[in-house]
Design a protein around this motif. Structure first.
Motif, mmCIF file in Angstrom:
data_model
loop_
_atom_site.group_PDB
_atom_site.id
_atom_site.type_symbol
_atom_site.label_atom_id
_atom_site.label_comp_id
_atom_site.label_asym_id
_atom_site.label_seq_id
_atom_site.Cartn_x
_atom_site.Cartn_y
_atom_site.Cartn_z
ATOM 1 N N VAL A 124 0.870 -1.180 0.000
ATOM 2 C CA VAL A 124 0.000 0.000 0.000
ATOM 3 C C VAL A 124 0.904 1.227 0.000
ATOM 4 C CG1 VAL A 124 -1.825 1.248 1.190
ATOM 5 C CG2 VAL A 124 -1.796 -1.250 1.241
ATOM 6 N N ALA A 125 0.878 1.944 -1.127
ATOM 7 C CA ALA A 125 1.821 3.045 -1.327
ATOM 8 C C ALA A 125 1.268 4.329 -0.709
ATOM 9 C CB ALA A 125 2.097 3.229 -2.812
ATOM 10 N N GLY A 126 1.124 4.327 0.600
ATOM 11 C CA GLY A 126 0.617 5.524 1.288
ATOM 12 C C GLY A 126 1.743 6.331 1.886
ATOM 13 N N MET A 127 2.806 6.548 1.125
ATOM 14 C CA MET A 127 3.983 7.251 1.642
ATOM 15 C C MET A 127 4.685 7.943 0.475
ATOM 16 S SD MET A 127 5.883 3.624 2.307
ATOM 17 C CE MET A 127 4.284 2.920 2.711
ATOM 18 N N THR A 128 5.807 8.536 0.744
ATOM 19 C CA THR A 128 6.513 9.247 -0.319
ATOM 20 C C THR A 128 7.114 8.266 -1.309
ATOM 21 O OG1 THR A 128 8.563 9.277 0.957
ATOM 22 C CG2 THR A 128 7.081 11.161 1.227
ATOM 23 N N VAL B 168 8.246 4.257 -0.928
ATOM 24 C CA VAL B 168 7.529 3.203 -1.648
ATOM 25 C C VAL B 168 8.522 2.294 -2.366
ATOM 26 C CG1 VAL B 168 5.980 2.717 -3.577
ATOM 27 C CG2 VAL B 168 5.398 4.507 -1.940
ATOM 28 N N LEU B 169 9.516 2.905 -3.023
ATOM 29 C CA LEU B 169 10.503 2.115 -3.772
ATOM 30 C C LEU B 169 11.269 1.159 -2.861
ATOM 31 C CD1 LEU B 169 11.928 4.829 -6.196
ATOM 32 C CD2 LEU B 169 10.264 3.030 -6.702
ATOM 33 N N GLY C 244 -4.941 7.302 -6.982
ATOM 34 C CA GLY C 244 -4.993 7.694 -8.387
ATOM 35 C C GLY C 244 -4.455 9.074 -8.679
ATOM 36 N N ASP C 245 -4.339 9.912 -7.660
ATOM 37 C CA ASP C 245 -3.819 11.271 -7.888
ATOM 38 C C ASP C 245 -2.340 11.394 -7.523
ATOM 39 O OD1 ASP C 245 -4.185 10.958 -5.184
ATOM 40 O OD2 ASP C 245 -5.154 12.900 -4.873
ATOM 41 N N ARG C 246 -1.686 10.276 -7.197
ATOM 42 C CA ARG C 246 -0.252 10.302 -6.885
ATOM 43 C C ARG C 246 0.534 9.853 -8.118
ATOM 44 N NH1 ARG C 246 1.787 10.431 -1.782
ATOM 45 N NH2 ARG C 246 3.716 10.698 -2.968
ATOM 46 N N LEU D 124 4.420 6.672 -11.596
ATOM 47 C CA LEU D 124 5.501 6.637 -12.584
ATOM 48 C C LEU D 124 6.764 5.995 -12.019
ATOM 49 C CD1 LEU D 124 5.027 10.171 -14.175
ATOM 50 C CD2 LEU D 124 4.486 7.958 -15.212
ATOM 51 N N ALA D 125 7.071 6.304 -10.764
ATOM 52 C CA ALA D 125 8.258 5.712 -10.146
ATOM 53 C C ALA D 125 8.118 4.197 -10.036
ATOM 54 C CB ALA D 125 8.488 6.313 -8.758
ATOM 55 N N THR D 126 6.915 3.738 -9.713
ATOM 56 C CA THR D 126 6.675 2.297 -9.593
ATOM 57 C C THR D 126 6.815 1.607 -10.952
ATOM 58 O OG1 THR D 126 5.160 2.713 -7.748
ATOM 59 C CG2 THR D 126 5.042 0.554 -8.792
ATOM 60 N N LEU D 127 6.277 2.222 -11.998
ATOM 61 C CA LEU D 127 6.409 1.663 -13.346
ATOM 62 C C LEU D 127 7.874 1.594 -13.771
ATOM 63 C CD1 LEU D 127 3.438 3.436 -15.163
ATOM 64 C CD2 LEU D 127 3.665 0.977 -14.770
#
Length: 702
Positions: A239-243, A247-248, A261-263, A268-271
């Motif tokens: 759950v990417a609820g952080m900077t 998250v990475l 959806g608004d992050r 993009l960083a995850t992709l």
């Protein structure tokens, strides 16, 4: 007499479907007509996915409606009437089958006092011994101790005993992998007799939900990415609820990442992380909140050209995460990797021979295509050989590799760029970690192979520069690996022509000392037996001496695969009734086979009908030991052979396995460019068996 087996449990989520699939697969090697029956099934709009999966097995030929007894509501309304209906419907299935696998109901409070007691009652009335499945995990996901499992068994046994159900074995599924022997010991002590107890370890992959099931669970839509990758299982949730940078740091191999959806920065960083070789490979991304992506963000995503599925849902972060974590994976027909995993676990941890003995199944008198295919895998597994697969860029090769490795059929080397091959396998959700990935541009091997190739082709004026270029071709590279003993055999042709695949073997591997020609056979799996057809793929118009070589090689191939060797040298004429150049060629070839190998049963020239039909054979060649009983068919030319094998394949519904190349010093085999994954698996198994024979010959000569 039909023998049946009833699979049941004392609770839900014990993994009966895994056991049922493994048992069905095992039985398919022992019986010709298999059946599946579900005494009590769901009667809602949702069809029983376990039953549908089992009915999808190649060995089963029943409709869904035929394989269902009654619904849960019927049992609640009148258990006795429901039981009568179950028996009636089961008898109709039993009449069509040699063996029926009966899968007990799910744990949904079907009857009183417990669901197991009703399943035991059904089993007793159907005359089916019970294979009891116990769950090695508690409801909260904790592993049960051996003492816990012994207690669970004791409770279950009371119910079986009360209904006079016969126990044939106990499987403790989803067991603690570190305590399998202790669990078997604890339950065996509780059983107290010679009833076998087996333990299968927990495999988190089997209970992992697919991305497709998560898409449905969150009522989402696929925004972008490869829809085929929705079959991949999600092995974790982030759950990417952080900077972005945090998250990475928390990405997990095979996980699904939940991103607001608004992050856009996190998305993009995850992709980009997924596309990079230095971060874990992800199963997918779920964008929550229902937000539309900005056009500039979509353009950036287009530029990344990532196949990773991106799903959008209107649920918020909390609800999305809650739904995902509650979604349970299913052993469904559309997950080949789960299939392979379940079958491998059953094969490795359940003594199938002992179970078959207790079911009192007699050895089959016929060999069906499915029996023959499984026999190939079993034989290859006994002494795994090292096979090289040159076409690492083909998804079918990767899927077949995953199956072969999981089932322990062969050791594999796949040619290609390691990052690209492993990356694509990860995208497809395939586990090929057990394979070696080798680049045909590996400098050390390239120089070694080129030096050897110059030696082999010196008489053709081969130079080092040309050789260095030639051996980077995957077919040459793989063939050179076999030649130098870095692999035991090669399978190629899914993406290359037959000529491209086998030409290097003519130059490098060459024929056996007593063979003048490389030829091929197809193993023709008919409804009740397997025949050998040669040559149907390589030699257009062999002369008499070459035809004799083909016959002798074909007989040797038949022997390798347990097929009797009665050789029919085919022609348009039988015996001495005809004349002409074509008949004379076959007659001369027959004489050469008899002279070179007097131990072989061979007859010719003979027509096809006289070779296969006992009445015709007796009429036309009454003194022949081949006529009417032929198992190896040698065609006079490629035109006849190729057309005949395809005619039999299409009109008689035969399974044609091949072409299997023969006459080479080491095994190289070709695939059709339309090959299915199962075709590739079979061909690798065949190549491994051929390699076993080569190794045995060397050992005898040593």
């Amino acid at each position: 007499m039909t023998r049946n087996i009833y699979i049941t449990s004392i609770e839900g989520h014990a993994g009966k479907s895994t056991i049922a699939l493994g048992l069905l697969d095992t039985l398919s090697r022992e019986a010709k007509r298999l059946g599946v029956f579900r005494p009590v099934a769901r009667t809602s709009d949702e069809r029983d996915y376990v039953l549908e999966m089992l009915l999808g097995h190649e060995a089963v030929n029943l409709s869904y409606d035929d394989a269902v007894g009654v619904g849960y509501d019927d049992v609640h309304a009148d258990p006795d009437l429901a039981l009568s209906r179950i028996i009636e419907r089961f008898k109709a299935v039993e009449a069509q089958c040699d063996v029926v696998v009966i899968v007990g109901s799910d744990y949904t409070d079907v009857g009183s006092p417990t669901e197991l007691s009703y399943n035991a009652r059904v089993a007793a009335n159907l005359g089916a011994p019970v294979l009891l499945v116990l769950g090695g995990q508690s409801e909260d996901g904790e592993s049960r101790s051996p003492a816990d499992m012994a207690q669970v068994y004791s409770i279950a046994h009371q119910e079986l005993d009360a209904a006079h159900a016969q126990l044939v074995g106990v499987v403790v599924n989803r067991s603690d992998p570190d305590h399998l022997d202790d669990i078997i010991g604890g339950v065996s002590a509780a059983v107290g007799d010679d009833t076998p107890v087996w333990a299968i370890p927990e495999d988190p992959f089997l209970i992992a939900p697919s991305l497709g099931s998560l898409l449905a669970a969150v009522d989402g839509e696929l925004l972008r990415g490869d829809a085929d990758l929705l079959q991949r299982e999600a092995l974790g949730v982030v759950v990417a609820g952080m900077t972005m940078e945090n998250v990475l740091l928390r990405l997990i191999e095979g996980s699904v990442v939940v991103v607001a959806g608004d992050r856009s920065d996190v998305l993009l960083a995850t992709l980009m992380a997924h596309a990079s070789e230095t971060f874990p490979s992800l199963a997918g991304i779920i964008l929550n909140g229902g937000f539309d992506l900005l056009p500039q963000i979509e353009r950036l995503m287009d530029g990344l050209d990532v196949a990773l599925p991106v799903i959008r849902t209107s649920f918020g972060t909390y609800d999305t995460a809650r739904i995902i974590t509650k979604t349970r994976g299913r052993l469904a027909a559309e997950s080949p990797r789960k299939f392979d995993t379940a079958l491998a676990l059953f094969e490795q941890h359940v003594d199938a021979a002992e179970l078959m003995r207790r079911l009192d199944l007699h050895p089959p008198t016929v060999v069906t295509p499915l029996m023959f295919e499984y026999g190939l895998l079993d034989r290859a597994r006994q002494r795994p050989q090292h096979i090289v697969l040159p076409e690492g860029s083909d998804d079918r090769i990767l899927r077949a590799s995953s199956t072969l490795l999981r089932r322990g059929v062969a050791k594999l080397t796949i040619l290609g760029d390691e990052g690209e091959v492993r990356g694509r396998a990860a995208e497809l959700g395939l586990d090929i970690s057990g394979a070696s990935i080798l680049s045909p541009f590996d400098e050390e091997l390239r120089d070694r192979f080129a030096t050897e190739y110059v030696k082999l082709r010196a008489h053709k004026g081969m130079t080092m520069d040309v050789a260095r270029e030639t051996v980077t071709d995957v077919s040459y590279f793989g063939t050179m690996m076999v030649h130098l003993g870095l692999a035991d055999g090669m399978v190629s042709g899914a993406a290359h022509t037959t000529a491209h695949t086998i030409r290097p073997s003519f130059e490098i591997i060459k024929t056996k000392p007593d063979v003048s020609i490389v030829s091929s056979v197809f193993l023709m799996c008919l409804e009740d037996r397997v025949l050998v057809y040669g040559d149907c793929a390589v030699n257009p118009d062999p002369d008499a001496a070459q035809l004799a070589d083909i016959a002798i090689s074909s007989a040797a191939t038949a022997a390798q695969f347990g097929i009797d060797q009665r050789i029919a040298m085919l022609s348009y004429s039988t015996g001495t009734s005809g004349s002409g150049a074509d008949v004379d060629k076959v007659r001369a070839a027959t004489a050469l086979v008899s002279e070179r190998r007097p131990d072989l049963a061979v007859d010719g020239p003979i027509q096809y009908d006289a070779a296969v039909d006992a009445a015709v054979g007796k009429s036309k060649m009454p003194d022949s030991e081949v006529a009417g009983r032929a198992t190896v068919f040698v065609f006079p030319d490629l035109n006849t052979g190729n057309n005949t094998y395809k005619a039999v394949q299409r009109s008689a519904g035969a399974v044609a396995i091949g072409p299997v190349l023969q006459g080479l010093r080491k095994p190289i085999n070709d695939l059709s460019r339309g090959a299915l994954v199962q075709d590739i698996v079979n061909t690798v198994a065949i190549t491994a068996i051929q390699a076993q024979a080569v190794a045995a010959e060397k050992q005898e000569q040593a």
